[in-house]
Design an enzyme around this catalytic site. Sequence first.
Site, PDB file in Angstrom:
ATOM      1  N   PHE A  27      -5.200   0.695   8.023  1.00 22.52           N
ATOM      2  CA  PHE A  27      -3.799   1.062   7.772  1.00 22.52           C
ATOM      3  C   PHE A  27      -3.495   1.236   6.296  1.00 22.52           C
ATOM      4  O   PHE A  27      -2.500   1.853   5.929  1.00 22.52           O
ATOM      5  CB  PHE A  27      -2.852   0.018   8.388  1.00 22.52           C
ATOM      6  CG  PHE A  27      -2.600  -1.180   7.512  1.00 22.52           C
ATOM      7  CD1 PHE A  27      -3.459  -2.255   7.490  1.00 22.52           C
ATOM      8  CD2 PHE A  27      -1.479  -1.213   6.692  1.00 22.52           C
ATOM      9  CE1 PHE A  27      -3.221  -3.348   6.674  1.00 22.52           C
ATOM     10  CE2 PHE A  27      -1.230  -2.299   5.867  1.00 22.52           C
ATOM     11  CZ  PHE A  27      -2.108  -3.375   5.853  1.00 22.52           C
ATOM     12  N   LYS A  28      -4.346   0.708   5.430  1.00 20.66           N
ATOM     13  CA  LYS A  28      -4.058   0.787   3.999  1.00 20.66           C
ATOM     14  C   LYS A  28      -3.991   2.230   3.497  1.00 20.66           C
ATOM     15  O   LYS A  28      -3.373   2.515   2.478  1.00 20.66           O
ATOM     16  CB  LYS A  28      -5.083  -0.032   3.213  1.00 20.66           C
ATOM     17  CG  LYS A  28      -4.901  -1.526   3.495  1.00 20.66           C
ATOM     18  CD  LYS A  28      -5.736  -2.408   2.612  1.00 20.66           C
ATOM     19  CE  LYS A  28      -5.349  -3.874   2.761  1.00 20.66           C
ATOM     20  NZ  LYS A  28      -5.740  -4.449   4.060  1.00 20.66           N
ATOM     21  N   ASP A  29      -4.605   3.154   4.245  1.00 26.16           N
ATOM     22  CA  ASP A  29      -4.516   4.570   3.857  1.00 26.16           C
ATOM     23  C   ASP A  29      -3.066   5.082   3.851  1.00 26.16           C
ATOM     24  O   ASP A  29      -2.734   5.977   3.079  1.00 26.16           O
ATOM     25  CB  ASP A  29      -5.318   5.436   4.836  1.00 26.16           C
ATOM     26  CG  ASP A  29      -6.822   5.228   4.696  1.00 26.16           C
ATOM     27  OD1 ASP A  29      -7.290   4.993   3.561  1.00 26.16           O
ATOM     28  OD2 ASP A  29      -7.525   5.307   5.716  1.00 26.16           O
ATOM     29  N   LEU A  32      -1.915   3.928   0.374  1.00 27.77           N
ATOM     30  CA  LEU A  32      -2.712   4.271  -0.804  1.00 27.77           C
ATOM     31  C   LEU A  32      -2.907   5.772  -0.970  1.00 27.77           C
ATOM     32  O   LEU A  32      -3.051   6.262  -2.096  1.00 27.77           O
ATOM     33  CB  LEU A  32      -4.040   3.520  -0.769  1.00 27.77           C
ATOM     34  CG  LEU A  32      -3.834   2.039  -1.157  1.00 27.77           C
ATOM     35  CD1 LEU A  32      -4.995   1.175  -0.704  1.00 27.77           C
ATOM     36  CD2 LEU A  32      -3.624   1.909  -2.664  1.00 27.77           C
TER      37      LEU A  32
END
Length: 464
Positions: free
Chosen positions: A111-113, A116
Amino acid sequence: MKYISTRGQAPALSFSDVLLAGLAEDGGLYVPETLPTFSQEEIASWAGLPYNDLAFNVIKPFVADCISEADLKRMVDDTYAVFDHSGVAPLVQLRPNEWILELFHGPTLAFKDFALQLLGRLMDHVLAERNERLVIMGATSGDTGSAAIEGCRHSDHLDIFIMHPYKRVSEVQRRQMTTILADNVFNIALEGNFDDCQEMVKDSFTDQSFLNGLKLGAVNSINWARIMAQIVYYFSSALAVGGPHRPVSFSVPTGNFGDIFAGYLAKQMGLPIEQLVVATNRNDILHRVISGNDMSKGTLEHTLSPSMDIMVSSNFERLLFDVYGRDGAAIADLMKRFKTESVKLDEQQWANVRELFDSYAVDDNTTCKVIADCHAETGYLLDPHTAIGLKAARECWRNKATPMITLATAHPVKFPDPVVKAGLNAPELPERLSDLMTREEEFTVLPKQLTEVQNFVASKVHRT
Ligand SMILES: *Cc1c(COP(=O)(O)O)cnc(C)c1O
């Protein structure tokens, strides 16, 4: 919109300044001075919008005086176009009213995409306008590093240095970082553990003189822009299951408290959310605070859900700031005491936290069992972080008439061990990563010595 520090002693800054600054000067975290709110009618009018258009609506008020609408539109369009699923954040139903929100269709399968990919574009845009350069330094035990590198690899105005503990991250996770070959990307394998990496980064932020005038920027979730981007999928998923006309509940696999804090903000902004469930592994300080007002650091344990192996959840400070009536001095005092001793919240403040959140902690054995049982029941394969979220959802769900959405924070291929332990076949790499194991790698092994690391960084940065 201005942003203020949770410790009350740093100057208020604009969005662009906060984006590039990371931590506030007084050691606090930046939050909006006032939160934008949306009416039920306005939220309802967004039903059916493509994800990028919804993201534009939700993010716009946070950046309005710094970034033009046209620029923001272009950046969110570009950001969510790199996701592999046309719905960007699709929902999968497991049982009646029980949903999984798949947040792993971005370039690094976690999910960090979501944050970021946008952060890299926002930083590059602001730096270009100011004709400045920035140096990013980060420590990672896995997900953050690859997502940050993917987010920054195309930026013309920044260099990114990501440090991982040498030989202590999985091969898939290492390769997701080290096979991105770009002029402005530098992977450092440090001869030490993750804490050593983090200490090097912290020390470098404290004294940046080794950069001879260049400045360091942060890509971890102390950076406000990451939280901001994560608010969007609470709106998109609630709308997809009948919100805002009916309330929705969420269960969130939690480490640094960034993701679930975005859910809390969505609720403050007008989205009807009934329950927010904090799901943790055996590193359960958040569960202990919420259920028993026990804010004491234990010893960090390594679990099958490594992205949640965190003892001090930095974004919890942002929540405490609100529940303490935005009293920066009280937060500065509390955080200072927490550094060296166990602390308790004041009774009223603790009651506020309990009213906002439910919590549940899950051990490794249960995690594997949830993966096996869910697969047997539905054929759906959970990653270990998501399995913890699902277990917590089922334990804490009060009103079965309210949809319960568990955030799927990673694709199961990233964490094959618990899947194999659960007696299932390890999943195959998806198409976009199918040649990962044969791609060329580039990284530099460095000893656990601050001067060595800083000399390396100083020798590689681009100054123009
Ligand atoms: C980072 C991460 C988490 C924890 O999210 P926080 O915002 O730090 O609470 C959970 N699951 C996965 C897979 C992650 O990468």
